[in-house]
Design an enzyme around this catalytic site. Structure first.
Site, mmCIF file in Angstrom:
data_model
loop_
_atom_site.group_PDB
_atom_site.id
_atom_site.type_symbol
_atom_site.label_atom_id
_atom_site.label_comp_id
_atom_site.label_asym_id
_atom_site.label_seq_id
_atom_site.Cartn_x
_atom_site.Cartn_y
_atom_site.Cartn_z
ATOM 1 C CG ASP A 1 42.417 42.564 37.478
ATOM 2 O OD1 ASP A 1 43.165 41.708 37.980
ATOM 3 O OD2 ASP A 1 42.159 42.607 36.267
ATOM 4 C CB CYS A 2 38.571 38.697 39.359
ATOM 5 S SG CYS A 2 37.232 37.613 38.859
ATOM 6 C CE LYS B 1 43.809 38.653 38.095
ATOM 7 N NZ LYS B 1 43.477 39.294 36.807
ATOM 8 C CD1 TRP C 1 41.159 45.854 33.286
ATOM 9 C CD2 TRP C 1 40.922 44.705 31.395
ATOM 10 N NE1 TRP C 1 39.894 45.326 33.285
ATOM 11 C CE2 TRP C 1 39.721 44.615 32.130
ATOM 12 C CE3 TRP C 1 41.004 44.047 30.161
ATOM 13 C CZ2 TRP C 1 38.613 43.903 31.678
ATOM 14 C CZ3 TRP C 1 39.891 43.335 29.708
ATOM 15 C CH2 TRP C 1 38.719 43.272 30.462
ATOM 16 C CE LYS D 1 42.519 39.648 30.879
ATOM 17 N NZ LYS D 1 43.151 40.102 32.129
#
EC number: 2.5.1.18
Length: 213
Positions: A19-20, A8, A207, A210
């Protein structure tokens, strides 16, 4: 033939590692085995067609090995262990699931808007279980003196936990878990971790949608 891996790209910064944690797990495995590889950063909000051709579900990581593209970090780690057994990274079966619920409980707590929904307690229960394991076994790693696959799976997840909860909730792992703190410090100081971690700002930007959809 050099290995190739698709991981990613950072949200809003497609030239930087994203950030995976599952991508980083695969990269950590490659680094710990001192393998040469070519990295492809994939912008998951604008996936190129060639990537969708090899990963129809559009998921990362994807590893090219023996002219075949392989998806899923569990499968990738297993194949690398089988094909490149030295140094061995396989975790003994009795330790393989240590900490396996931390990432899920972290995500639930991070996204929670209700301080009384039990999500913080659920995460603390999992961290306490990790603390108790580390306290009752010789370390510094889950399975003893040597780093193994379970550590390489947990390291990126604990990094996300530290960065994201610190940023969005001003929360940190309680000082009452000193073995967890030492374990995180050990993981984050690995050369392989330093080479494969994304910058904190990209963990946060990854993040953010989310946490505040």
């Amino acid at each position: 033939m050099a290995l190739e891996i698709c991981v990613k790209a950072a949200v809003g910064a497609p030239d930087h590692l994203g950030d995976c944690p599952f991508s980083q797990r695969a990269l950590l495995t490659l680094e710990e085995k001192s393998l040469t590889y070519k990295i492809h950063l994939i912008n998951l909000s604008d996936k190129p067609q060639w990537f969708l051709d090899i990963s129809p579900q559009g998921k990362v990581p994807v590893l090219k090995i023996d002219d075949k593209w392989v998806t899923d970090s569990d499968v990738i780690v297993g194949i690398l262990e089988e094909k490149y057994p030295d140094p061995p990274l396989k975790t003994p079966a009795e330790f393989a699931s240590v900490g396996s619920n931390i990432f899920g409980t972290f995500g639930t707590f991070l996204k929670s808007k209700d301080s009384n929904d039990g999500s913080e307690h659920a995460l603390l229960v999992e961290l306490e279980a990790l603390e108790n394991h580390l306290k009752s076994h010789d370390g510094p790693f889950i399975a003893g003196e040597r780093v193994s696959a379970v550590d390489l799976s947990l390291a990126p997840k604990l990094y996300h936990l530290q960065v994201a909860l610190g940023h969005f909730k001003s929360w940190s792992v309680p000082e009452s878990f000193p073995h967890v703190h030492n374990y995180m410090k050990t993981l984050f100081s690995l050369d392989s971790f330093e080479k494969t971690k994304t910058e904190e700002k990209y963990v946060i930007s990854g993040w953010a949608p989310k946490v505040n959809p």
